[in-house]
Design a protein around this motif. Sequence first.
Motif, PDB file in Angstrom:
ATOM      1  N   ALA A 105      14.152  39.241 -26.993  1.00  0.00           N
ATOM      2  CA  ALA A 105      13.707  38.382 -25.887  1.00  0.00           C
ATOM      3  C   ALA A 105      12.558  37.474 -26.320  1.00  0.00           C
ATOM      4  CB  ALA A 105      13.273  39.241 -24.709  1.00  0.00           C
ATOM      5  N   TRP A 106      12.374  36.405 -25.579  1.00  0.00           N
ATOM      6  CA  TRP A 106      11.229  35.498 -25.712  1.00  0.00           C
ATOM      7  C   TRP A 106      11.112  34.915 -27.122  1.00  0.00           C
ATOM      8  CZ3 TRP A 106       9.067  40.462 -23.651  1.00  0.00           C
ATOM      9  CH2 TRP A 106       9.287  40.561 -22.268  1.00  0.00           C
ATOM     10  N   CYS A 107      12.198  34.345 -27.595  1.00  0.00           N
ATOM     11  CA  CYS A 107      12.228  33.752 -28.934  1.00  0.00           C
ATOM     12  C   CYS A 107      11.922  32.255 -28.830  1.00  0.00           C
ATOM     13  CB  CYS A 107      13.591  33.971 -29.578  1.00  0.00           C
ATOM     14  SG  CYS A 107      14.067  35.705 -29.731  1.00  0.00           S
ATOM     15  N   SER A 108      10.704  31.865 -29.139  1.00  0.00           N
ATOM     16  CA  SER A 108      10.334  30.455 -29.087  1.00  0.00           C
ATOM     17  C   SER A 108      10.974  29.705 -30.250  1.00  0.00           C
ATOM     18  CB  SER A 108       8.816  30.296 -29.143  1.00  0.00           C
ATOM     19  OG  SER A 108       8.214  30.828 -27.987  1.00  0.00           O
ATOM     20  N   GLY A 109      11.520  28.535 -29.934  1.00  0.00           N
ATOM     21  CA  GLY A 109      12.214  27.762 -30.946  1.00  0.00           C
ATOM     22  C   GLY A 109      13.582  28.327 -31.277  1.00  0.00           C
ATOM     23  N   ALA A 110      14.211  28.987 -30.301  1.00  0.00           N
ATOM     24  CA  ALA A 110      15.488  29.669 -30.552  1.00  0.00           C
ATOM     25  C   ALA A 110      16.533  28.738 -31.150  1.00  0.00           C
ATOM     26  CB  ALA A 110      16.011  30.289 -29.266  1.00  0.00           C
ATOM     27  N   GLY A 111      16.585  27.511 -30.676  1.00  0.00           N
ATOM     28  CA  GLY A 111      17.556  26.556 -31.192  1.00  0.00           C
ATOM     29  C   GLY A 111      16.964  25.513 -32.108  1.00  0.00           C
ATOM     30  N   LEU A 112      15.673  25.664 -32.439  1.00  0.00           N
ATOM     31  CA  LEU A 112      14.979  24.683 -33.268  1.00  0.00           C
ATOM     32  C   LEU A 112      14.668  25.206 -34.662  1.00  0.00           C
ATOM     33  CD1 LEU A 112      12.364  23.453 -30.624  1.00  0.00           C
ATOM     34  CD2 LEU A 112      14.568  22.410 -31.169  1.00  0.00           C
ATOM     35  N   CYS A 113      14.300  26.489 -34.749  1.00  0.00           N
ATOM     36  CA  CYS A 113      13.874  27.067 -36.018  1.00  0.00           C
ATOM     37  C   CYS A 113      15.073  27.302 -36.939  1.00  0.00           C
ATOM     38  CB  CYS A 113      13.152  28.389 -35.789  1.00  0.00           C
ATOM     39  SG  CYS A 113      11.576  28.232 -34.905  1.00  0.00           S
ATOM     40  N   THR A 114      14.805  27.243 -38.229  1.00  0.00           N
ATOM     41  CA  THR A 114      15.837  27.558 -39.225  1.00  0.00           C
ATOM     42  C   THR A 114      15.780  29.023 -39.644  1.00  0.00           C
ATOM     43  OG1 THR A 114      14.395  27.002 -41.104  1.00  0.00           O
ATOM     44  CG2 THR A 114      15.695  25.207 -40.120  1.00  0.00           C
ATOM     45  N   HIS A 115      14.603  29.636 -39.529  1.00  0.00           N
ATOM     46  CA  HIS A 115      14.408  31.026 -39.924  1.00  0.00           C
ATOM     47  C   HIS A 115      13.418  31.684 -38.963  1.00  0.00           C
ATOM     48  CE1 HIS A 115      15.887  29.121 -43.591  1.00  0.00           C
ATOM     49  NE2 HIS A 115      16.200  30.314 -44.061  1.00  0.00           N
ATOM     50  N   ALA A 116      13.409  33.002 -38.959  1.00  0.00           N
ATOM     51  CA  ALA A 116      12.462  33.718 -38.107  1.00  0.00           C
ATOM     52  C   ALA A 116      12.131  35.075 -38.705  1.00  0.00           C
ATOM     53  CB  ALA A 116      13.019  33.899 -36.698  1.00  0.00           C
ATOM     54  N   LEU A 117      10.919  35.531 -38.415  1.00  0.00           N
ATOM     55  CA  LEU A 117      10.529  36.917 -38.680  1.00  0.00           C
ATOM     56  C   LEU A 117      10.768  37.682 -37.387  1.00  0.00           C
ATOM     57  CD1 LEU A 117       7.232  36.454 -40.725  1.00  0.00           C
ATOM     58  CD2 LEU A 117       9.458  37.210 -41.571  1.00  0.00           C
ATOM     59  N   ILE A 118      11.570  38.731 -37.460  1.00  0.00           N
ATOM     60  CA  ILE A 118      11.987  39.472 -36.267  1.00  0.00           C
ATOM     61  C   ILE A 118      11.640  40.949 -36.436  1.00  0.00           C
ATOM     62  CG2 ILE A 118      13.949  40.102 -34.813  1.00  0.00           C
ATOM     63  CD1 ILE A 118      15.354  37.572 -35.724  1.00  0.00           C
ATOM     64  N   GLY A 134       5.679  24.382 -18.043  1.00  0.00           N
ATOM     65  CA  GLY A 134       4.785  23.790 -19.022  1.00  0.00           C
ATOM     66  C   GLY A 134       5.247  23.952 -20.454  1.00  0.00           C
ATOM     67  N   MET A 135       5.947  25.070 -20.746  1.00  0.00           N
ATOM     68  CA  MET A 135       6.388  25.336 -22.114  1.00  0.00           C
ATOM     69  C   MET A 135       7.894  25.205 -22.257  1.00  0.00           C
ATOM     70  SD  MET A 135       3.618  25.910 -23.817  1.00  0.00           S
ATOM     71  CE  MET A 135       4.174  26.721 -25.319  1.00  0.00           C
ATOM     72  N   ARG A 136       8.529  24.477 -21.347  1.00  0.00           N
ATOM     73  CA  ARG A 136       9.984  24.353 -21.369  1.00  0.00           C
ATOM     74  C   ARG A 136      10.490  23.783 -22.697  1.00  0.00           C
ATOM     75  NH1 ARG A 136      12.148  21.082 -16.460  1.00  0.00           N
ATOM     76  NH2 ARG A 136      10.780  19.549 -17.448  1.00  0.00           N
ATOM     77  N   GLY A 137       9.734  22.876 -23.275  1.00  0.00           N
ATOM     78  CA  GLY A 137      10.155  22.254 -24.519  1.00  0.00           C
ATOM     79  C   GLY A 137      10.129  23.166 -25.722  1.00  0.00           C
ATOM     80  N   SER A 138       9.572  24.386 -25.570  1.00  0.00           N
ATOM     81  CA  SER A 138       9.501  25.310 -26.702  1.00  0.00           C
ATOM     82  C   SER A 138      10.830  25.999 -26.969  1.00  0.00           C
ATOM     83  CB  SER A 138       8.427  26.375 -26.447  1.00  0.00           C
ATOM     84  OG  SER A 138       8.805  27.220 -25.370  1.00  0.00           O
ATOM     85  N   ASP A 139      11.829  25.771 -26.107  1.00  0.00           N
ATOM     86  CA  ASP A 139      13.151  26.384 -26.250  1.00  0.00           C
ATOM     87  C   ASP A 139      13.026  27.899 -26.427  1.00  0.00           C
ATOM     88  OD1 ASP A 139      15.888  26.618 -26.406  1.00  0.00           O
ATOM     89  OD2 ASP A 139      16.009  26.069 -28.521  1.00  0.00           O
ATOM     90  N   THR A 140      12.311  28.535 -25.494  1.00  0.00           N
ATOM     91  CA  THR A 140      12.126  29.979 -25.539  1.00  0.00           C
ATOM     92  C   THR A 140      13.217  30.665 -24.735  1.00  0.00           C
ATOM     93  OG1 THR A 140       9.726  29.748 -25.776  1.00  0.00           O
ATOM     94  CG2 THR A 140      10.544  31.868 -24.993  1.00  0.00           C
ATOM     95  N   ARG A 141      14.009  31.480 -25.407  1.00  0.00           N
ATOM     96  CA  ARG A 141      15.086  32.217 -24.756  1.00  0.00           C
ATOM     97  C   ARG A 141      15.438  33.440 -25.574  1.00  0.00           C
ATOM     98  NH1 ARG A 141      20.248  28.307 -26.229  1.00  0.00           N
ATOM     99  NH2 ARG A 141      19.125  26.859 -27.572  1.00  0.00           N
ATOM    100  N   SER A 142      16.347  34.251 -25.068  1.00  0.00           N
ATOM    101  CA  SER A 142      16.781  35.441 -25.789  1.00  0.00           C
ATOM    102  C   SER A 142      17.789  35.053 -26.863  1.00  0.00           C
ATOM    103  CB  SER A 142      17.408  36.459 -24.828  1.00  0.00           C
ATOM    104  OG  SER A 142      16.443  36.927 -23.905  1.00  0.00           O
ATOM    105  N   VAL A 143      17.812  35.851 -27.921  1.00  0.00           N
ATOM    106  CA  VAL A 143      18.746  35.635 -29.026  1.00  0.00           C
ATOM    107  C   VAL A 143      19.487  36.942 -29.294  1.00  0.00           C
ATOM    108  CG1 VAL A 143      18.932  35.167 -31.496  1.00  0.00           C
ATOM    109  CG2 VAL A 143      17.409  33.786 -30.076  1.00  0.00           C
ATOM    110  N   GLN A 144      20.791  36.851 -29.401  1.00  0.00           N
ATOM    111  CA  GLN A 144      21.615  38.021 -29.689  1.00  0.00           C
ATOM    112  C   GLN A 144      21.907  38.084 -31.184  1.00  0.00           C
ATOM    113  OE1 GLN A 144      25.210  38.295 -27.406  1.00  0.00           O
ATOM    114  NE2 GLN A 144      25.547  40.433 -27.968  1.00  0.00           N
ATOM    115  N   LEU A 145      21.719  39.288 -31.739  1.00  0.00           N
ATOM    116  CA  LEU A 145      21.976  39.525 -33.156  1.00  0.00           C
ATOM    117  C   LEU A 145      23.149  40.500 -33.260  1.00  0.00           C
ATOM    118  CD1 LEU A 145      18.224  40.063 -33.887  1.00  0.00           C
ATOM    119  CD2 LEU A 145      19.505  38.086 -34.661  1.00  0.00           C
ATOM    120  N   CYS A 146      24.202  40.054 -33.910  1.00  0.00           N
ATOM    121  CA  CYS A 146      25.429  40.859 -34.011  1.00  0.00           C
ATOM    122  C   CYS A 146      25.736  41.125 -35.479  1.00  0.00           C
ATOM    123  CB  CYS A 146      26.598  40.145 -33.346  1.00  0.00           C
ATOM    124  SG  CYS A 146      26.325  39.696 -31.625  1.00  0.00           S
TER     125      CYS A 146
END
Length: 214
Positions: free
Chosen positions: A100-113, A145-157
Amino acid sequence: MTPELVWRWLEGGELDLPAPGSGQTARRWWKLAALTERDVVAGRLAEAHTDAVAILDELDGPTAKPGELWGVWAAESPEAVVTVTEEGDDDTAVLDGIKAWCSGAGLCTHALITARRDDGTRGLYAVDLSQPQVIPLTHSWRNAGMRGSDTRSVQLCGASAVPVGRPNGYLDRPGFWHGGMAVAACWLGGARGVAGPLYRAVADEHSSASGDVH
Protein backbone atom coordinates in the motif's frame (compact mmCIF):
# COMPACT_ATOMS: atom_id res chain seq x y z
CA MET A 1 4.13 19.08 -14.43
CA THR A 2 5.35 16.97 -11.51
CA PRO A 3 6.60 13.90 -13.47
CA GLU A 4 8.38 16.05 -16.06
CA LEU A 5 9.98 18.17 -13.36
CA VAL A 6 11.30 15.17 -11.42
CA TRP A 7 12.80 13.65 -14.56
CA ARG A 8 14.34 17.00 -15.48
CA TRP A 9 15.98 17.20 -12.05
CA LEU A 10 17.18 13.61 -12.34
CA GLU A 11 18.67 14.02 -15.81
CA GLY A 12 20.20 17.39 -14.93
CA GLY A 13 22.05 16.06 -11.89
CA GLU A 14 19.93 18.00 -9.42
CA LEU A 15 19.36 14.81 -7.39
CA ASP A 16 23.06 13.94 -7.06
CA LEU A 17 23.28 14.98 -3.41
CA PRO A 18 25.95 14.47 -0.73
CA ALA A 19 25.46 11.23 1.16
CA PRO A 20 23.82 11.61 4.60
CA GLY A 21 26.37 11.57 7.40
CA SER A 22 29.19 12.50 4.99
CA GLY A 23 29.81 15.87 6.61
CA GLN A 24 27.51 17.69 4.17
CA THR A 25 24.16 16.52 5.48
CA ALA A 26 22.91 20.09 5.96
CA ARG A 27 23.64 20.84 2.30
CA ARG A 28 21.62 17.74 1.38
CA TRP A 29 18.65 18.88 3.48
CA TRP A 30 18.73 22.45 2.17
CA LYS A 31 18.73 21.19 -1.41
CA LEU A 32 15.68 18.99 -0.74
CA ALA A 33 13.95 21.92 0.93
CA ALA A 34 14.67 24.13 -2.09
CA LEU A 35 13.31 21.53 -4.54
CA THR A 36 10.14 21.05 -2.51
CA GLU A 37 9.66 24.80 -2.19
CA ARG A 38 9.42 24.85 -5.97
CA ASP A 39 6.99 21.90 -6.21
CA VAL A 40 5.81 19.94 -3.17
CA VAL A 41 4.91 16.74 -5.00
CA ALA A 42 8.02 16.70 -7.17
CA GLY A 43 10.17 17.44 -4.12
CA ARG A 44 8.79 14.49 -2.19
CA LEU A 45 9.33 12.13 -5.13
CA ALA A 46 12.86 13.50 -5.47
CA GLU A 47 13.48 12.92 -1.76
CA ALA A 48 12.38 9.29 -2.08
CA HIS A 49 14.81 8.74 -4.95
CA THR A 50 17.72 10.28 -3.05
CA ASP A 51 16.78 8.26 0.02
CA ALA A 52 16.80 5.04 -2.02
CA VAL A 53 20.24 5.86 -3.44
CA ALA A 54 21.57 6.48 0.08
CA ILE A 55 20.03 3.24 1.40
CA LEU A 56 21.50 1.18 -1.44
CA ASP A 57 24.92 2.61 -0.67
CA GLU A 58 24.64 2.17 3.09
CA LEU A 59 23.40 -1.43 2.88
CA ASP A 60 25.68 -2.47 0.00
CA GLY A 61 22.82 -2.98 -2.42
CA PRO A 62 22.91 -2.66 -6.20
CA THR A 63 23.95 0.72 -7.58
CA ALA A 64 21.26 2.99 -8.99
CA LYS A 65 22.07 3.56 -12.65
CA PRO A 66 21.61 6.76 -14.70
CA GLY A 67 18.07 7.10 -15.97
CA GLU A 68 16.56 5.16 -13.07
CA LEU A 69 14.03 6.82 -10.76
CA TRP A 70 13.72 4.97 -7.45
CA GLY A 71 11.02 4.92 -4.80
CA VAL A 72 11.04 3.63 -1.22
CA TRP A 73 7.90 1.63 -0.48
CA ALA A 74 8.32 0.72 3.19
CA ALA A 75 4.93 1.64 4.69
CA GLU A 76 3.19 -1.31 6.34
CA SER A 77 -0.56 -1.89 6.30
CA PRO A 78 -2.32 -4.73 8.18
CA GLU A 79 -4.61 -5.18 5.17
CA ALA A 80 -1.80 -5.20 2.58
CA VAL A 81 1.12 -7.51 3.30
CA VAL A 82 3.99 -8.49 1.04
CA THR A 83 5.74 -11.78 1.74
CA VAL A 84 9.06 -12.99 0.38
CA THR A 85 10.51 -16.31 -0.71
CA GLU A 86 14.28 -16.12 -0.75
CA GLU A 87 16.25 -18.37 -3.09
CA GLY A 88 19.06 -20.55 -1.79
CA ASP A 89 21.90 -18.39 -3.13
CA ASP A 90 20.74 -15.36 -1.08
CA ASP A 91 21.09 -13.18 -4.20
CA THR A 92 17.53 -13.41 -5.45
CA ALA A 93 14.07 -13.39 -3.95
CA VAL A 94 10.42 -13.49 -5.02
CA LEU A 95 7.79 -11.09 -3.67
CA ASP A 96 4.06 -11.73 -3.45
CA GLY A 97 1.23 -9.60 -2.06
CA ILE A 98 0.01 -6.04 -2.13
CA LYS A 99 2.05 -3.05 -0.99
CA ALA A 100 0.00 0.00 0.00
CA TRP A 101 0.85 3.69 -0.34
CA CYS A 102 3.43 3.39 -3.11
CA SER A 103 4.35 6.91 -4.22
CA GLY A 104 5.33 7.10 -7.86
CA ALA A 105 3.65 3.76 -8.57
CA GLY A 106 3.45 4.48 -12.28
CA LEU A 107 6.39 6.87 -12.48
CA CYS A 108 9.33 5.09 -10.85
CA THR A 109 11.49 2.58 -12.69
CA HIS A 110 12.67 0.82 -9.51
CA ALA A 111 11.75 0.65 -5.84
CA LEU A 112 13.01 -0.56 -2.49
CA ILE A 113 10.20 -2.63 -0.99
CA THR A 114 9.91 -4.10 2.50
CA ALA A 115 8.50 -7.61 2.84
CA ARG A 116 7.86 -10.12 5.62
CA ARG A 117 10.16 -13.12 5.85
CA ASP A 118 9.21 -16.58 7.17
CA ASP A 119 10.71 -15.78 10.59
CA GLY A 120 8.60 -12.62 10.93
CA THR A 121 11.44 -10.18 10.36
CA ARG A 122 11.27 -7.47 7.70
CA GLY A 123 13.58 -7.62 4.71
CA LEU A 124 14.32 -4.95 2.14
CA TYR A 125 14.39 -5.75 -1.57
CA ALA A 126 15.32 -3.91 -4.76
CA VAL A 127 12.71 -4.42 -7.48
CA ASP A 128 12.72 -3.56 -11.18
CA LEU A 129 9.20 -2.23 -11.72
CA SER A 130 9.18 -2.89 -15.47
CA GLN A 131 8.55 -6.62 -15.00
CA PRO A 132 4.97 -7.77 -15.67
CA GLN A 133 4.75 -9.28 -12.17
CA VAL A 134 4.52 -5.72 -10.76
CA ILE A 135 1.02 -4.31 -11.24
CA PRO A 136 -0.01 -0.80 -10.07
CA LEU A 137 -3.66 -0.96 -8.99
CA THR A 138 -6.50 1.52 -9.47
CA HIS A 139 -6.19 4.76 -7.53
CA SER A 140 -7.87 4.60 -4.14
CA TRP A 141 -5.81 7.04 -2.03
CA ARG A 142 -7.57 10.38 -1.61
CA ASN A 143 -5.29 13.35 -1.02
CA ALA A 144 -5.88 16.35 -3.26
CA GLY A 145 -2.62 18.08 -2.43
CA MET A 146 -0.43 15.07 -3.26
CA ARG A 147 -2.53 13.69 -6.11
CA GLY A 148 0.31 14.18 -8.57
CA SER A 149 2.54 11.80 -6.61
CA ASP A 150 0.67 8.82 -8.13
CA THR A 151 0.39 7.11 -4.74
CA ARG A 152 -1.53 3.84 -4.91
CA SER A 153 -1.28 0.16 -4.05
CA VAL A 154 0.90 -2.15 -6.11
CA GLN A 155 0.35 -5.88 -6.51
CA LEU A 156 3.37 -8.17 -6.66
CA CYS A 157 2.77 -11.58 -8.24
CA GLY A 158 6.01 -13.50 -8.01
CA ALA A 159 8.12 -10.43 -8.72
CA SER A 160 11.88 -10.96 -8.86
CA ALA A 161 13.82 -8.97 -6.27
CA VAL A 162 17.33 -8.54 -4.91
CA PRO A 163 17.82 -8.61 -1.11
CA VAL A 164 19.37 -5.41 0.26
CA GLY A 165 21.12 -5.62 3.63
CA ARG A 166 20.33 -8.02 6.44
CA PRO A 167 16.85 -8.62 7.91
CA ASN A 168 15.55 -5.52 9.75
CA GLY A 169 18.53 -3.60 8.38
CA TYR A 170 16.31 -0.91 6.85
CA LEU A 171 15.13 0.25 10.28
CA ASP A 172 18.30 -0.53 12.25
CA ARG A 173 20.76 1.38 10.04
CA PRO A 174 22.04 4.74 11.36
CA GLY A 175 20.90 6.50 8.20
CA PHE A 176 17.23 5.80 8.94
CA TRP A 177 17.04 8.96 11.05
CA HIS A 178 18.84 11.02 8.42
CA GLY A 179 16.09 9.92 6.03
CA GLY A 180 13.39 11.00 8.46
CA MET A 181 14.93 14.44 8.75
CA ALA A 182 15.09 14.70 4.96
CA VAL A 183 11.30 14.39 4.88
CA ALA A 184 11.10 17.18 7.45
CA ALA A 185 13.35 19.29 5.22
CA CYS A 186 10.87 18.77 2.40
CA TRP A 187 7.97 19.97 4.54
CA LEU A 188 10.04 23.03 5.50
CA GLY A 189 10.48 23.77 1.81
CA GLY A 190 6.77 23.27 1.18
CA ALA A 191 5.91 25.68 3.98
CA ARG A 192 8.30 28.25 2.55
CA GLY A 193 6.62 27.85 -0.81
CA VAL A 194 3.27 28.71 0.76
CA ALA A 195 4.64 31.58 2.83
CA GLY A 196 6.63 33.20 0.00
CA PRO A 197 3.69 34.82 -1.86
CA LEU A 198 2.29 36.08 1.45
CA TYR A 199 5.58 37.71 2.39
CA ARG A 200 5.84 39.31 -1.05
CA ALA A 201 2.27 40.60 -0.91
CA VAL A 202 2.88 42.26 2.45
CA ALA A 203 6.20 43.70 1.25
CA ASP A 204 4.56 45.19 -1.83
CA GLU A 205 1.75 46.71 0.20
CA HIS A 206 4.03 48.18 2.85
CA SER A 207 7.10 48.96 0.76
CA SER A 208 7.21 52.47 2.21
CA ALA A 209 6.72 51.31 5.81
CA SER A 210 10.21 49.95 6.42
CA GLY A 211 9.78 50.54 10.12
CA ASP A 212 6.83 48.12 10.34
CA VAL A 213 8.27 45.02 12.07
CA HIS A 214 5.27 42.95 10.98
